[in-house]
Design a protein around this motif. Structure first.
Motif, PDB file in Angstrom:
ATOM      1  N   UNK A 113       1.210  -1.305  -0.534  1.00 52.88           N
ATOM      2  CA  UNK A 113      -0.036   0.342  -0.142  1.00 52.88           C
ATOM      3  C   UNK A 113       1.112   1.256  -0.006  1.00 52.88           C
ATOM      4  N   UNK A 114       2.225   1.199   0.089  1.00 49.19           N
ATOM      5  CA  UNK A 114       3.279   2.959   0.289  1.00 49.19           C
ATOM      6  C   UNK A 114       3.337   2.991   0.955  1.00 49.19           C
ATOM      7  N   UNK A 115       2.882   2.355   2.284  1.00 49.75           N
ATOM      8  CA  UNK A 115       3.104   2.806   3.745  1.00 49.75           C
ATOM      9  C   UNK A 115       4.337   2.941   4.649  1.00 49.75           C
ATOM     10  N   UNK A 116       4.611   4.366   5.009  1.00 47.21           N
ATOM     11  CA  UNK A 116       6.197   4.190   5.643  1.00 47.21           C
ATOM     12  C   UNK A 116       6.263   3.353   6.592  1.00 47.21           C
ATOM     13  N   UNK A 117       8.091   3.377   6.724  1.00 50.77           N
ATOM     14  CA  UNK A 117       8.641   1.742   7.529  1.00 50.77           C
ATOM     15  C   UNK A 117       8.572   3.378   9.381  1.00 50.77           C
ATOM     16  N   UNK A 118       9.034   1.810   9.737  1.00 53.64           N
ATOM     17  CA  UNK A 118       9.033   2.617  11.090  1.00 53.64           C
ATOM     18  C   UNK A 118       7.534   2.019  11.768  1.00 53.64           C
ATOM     19  N   UNK A 119       7.320   1.582  11.925  1.00 57.40           N
ATOM     20  CA  UNK A 119       5.724   0.597  12.267  1.00 57.40           C
ATOM     21  C   UNK A 119       6.184  -0.298  13.481  1.00 57.40           C
TER      22      UNK A 119
END
Length: 407
Positions: A113-119
């Motif tokens: 989905x193209x979500x950012x890193x650092x989850x």
């Protein structure tokens, strides 16, 4: 642990990793400050997230030793999939090994989905086990950092000897008295023996493992003699190897491997063993204070281990594994580091204030082709002693090594 004792540089390293990887693993023994570090990061994010669209304040902290938190993850993907606007901290994740497979699915769906890193920020006390479990499921999706006890770069110069005597675990170092510090360390040891290690799987009697741990303390800085240890504990060599692996995995013991230089000499092949925290070493040996330590036969090897652990932690993660060099005739270098730039640093450890450089060390420098050579001692001055060897204080050399990380 006071947030003041969490180095800003370490927080920035974690944030840098979170910017690159969907998950970041922080490894370190119990009570070293992993939880405090994680909460400092989530608190800092809360302070900077006010008014930012799509971001909630702080983070979600889940302690997997807490039955309530663990039950929330009974169906991990369903619960964690719904948390998309905060950093999720999973503490003591080795208690839920099946969660790694769930995390892989969650991360992969978010990547698509193209979500950012650092989850996800993952905390664990058993390094090899955590590395194995996460490596199998999260390969390419996780970065690692190790958080050790406090070292000389994080405390005032005037408290260096206290750090050596009490060790770097914050509750021990900050205790109001030597007696309180010793009591904390004794309880730390008992907790590992009676609760933590059995929960990790090995069924080893606490009394047996305590004897083994104490035997390692008595042989601090010595070559690993598995047959001697096996005879003393009435077990076989393979069992001793498993015990050593366990203590290394828990980040309580360092196994320093020999460097095999290309020389026509008979070289030592066994690793050297060090308890990584000097305070735990002194607790196992019944050394209650600095005064008692200074008069104890283990003082020299204790200081050696303290220096070696400090320098290895300060050195860049990218270097080749640290080691030592010793021939059968006793020619020796206490620590060898191959640092960035293809440079080999050779380090001798002395406790006194007027260190002498022996002939054996200079011969060893030629054997290993050292580019730089240092003698770390108990003082602060820095000066040359001929042949390219420098005498230097521990804090200064640790700071110089740490600076290589940023170059």
């Amino acid at each position: 642990m006071n947030n003041v004792l969490i180095p800003r540089m370490l927080r920035s390293q974690v944030e840098e990793h979170l910017a690159l990887f969907p998950a970041v693993g922080i490894l370190g023994p119990r009570q070293v400050g992993k939880t405090t570090l994680a909460r400092a990061i989530t608190d800092a994010r809360a302070e900077t997230s006010h008014g930012e669209p799509g971001r909630s304040e702080g983070g979600l902290y889940l302690d997997l030793e807490n039955p309530a938190d663990l039950s929330r993850l009974a169906e991990g993907s369903g619960y964690l999939d719904g948390v998309t606007d905060r950093l999720v901290v999973l503490d003591e994740i080795q208690r839920a090994p099946g969660l790694f497979r769930e995390l892989r699915g969650i991360i992969d769906r978010r990547i698509r989905r193209g979500e950012r890193a650092g989850q996800f920020l993952i905390l664990g006390s058993a390094s090899l086990d955590l590395l194995r479990q996460s490596g199998e499921s999260l390969a390419g999706r996780i970065g690692y950092l190790e958080l050790g006890p406090l070292d000389v770069r994080e405390v005032e110069e005037s408290r260096l000897l206290r750090l050596w005597s009490r060790g770097g675990f914050p509750p021990s170092f900050l205790a109001p008295s030597d007696g309180a510090s010793a009591l904390w360390r004794e309880n730390f040891i008992r907790t590992y023996l009676e609760r933590d290690i059995p929960q990790l799987g090995p069924r080893i009697p606490a009394q047996t493992l305590r004897r083994f741990w104490t035997m390692l303390a008595h042989s601090q800085g010595g070559l690993l003699n598995a047959s001697q240890l096996a005879g003393s504990l009435a077990v076989d060599g393979k069992t001793i190897a498993k015990y050593v692996d366990l203590m290394v995995d828990l980040l309580l013991v360092r196994r320093l491997q020999p460097i095999h230089a290309n020389v026509r000499k008979r070289l030592v092949k066994s690793p050297k063993i060090y308890l990584r925290d000097s305070g735990i070493l002194h607790a196992l040996l019944g050394i209650p204070s600095l005064d008692a330590l200074l008069g104890h036969p283990v003082a020299g090897t204790s200081w050696e281990g303290f220096v070696i652990e400090t320098l290895i932690r300060a050195a860049p993660d990218s270097l080749t594994p640290p080691g030592f060099y010793r021939t059968a005739t006793g020619v020796e270098i206490d620590l060898i580091l191959d640092v960035p730039g293809s440079l080999r640093w050779a380090i001798e450890v002395k406790r006194g204030l007027a260190p002498r450089v022996g002939k054996g060390f200079r011969i060893a420098l030629e054997d290993v082709k050292a580019d730089r050579a240092f003698v770390v001692y108990g003082g602060d001055d820095r000066y040359p002693v001929g042949g390219g060897v420098e005498v230097i204080g521990l804090r200064e050399l640790a700071t110089e090594l740490a600076a290589l990380v940023r170059e």
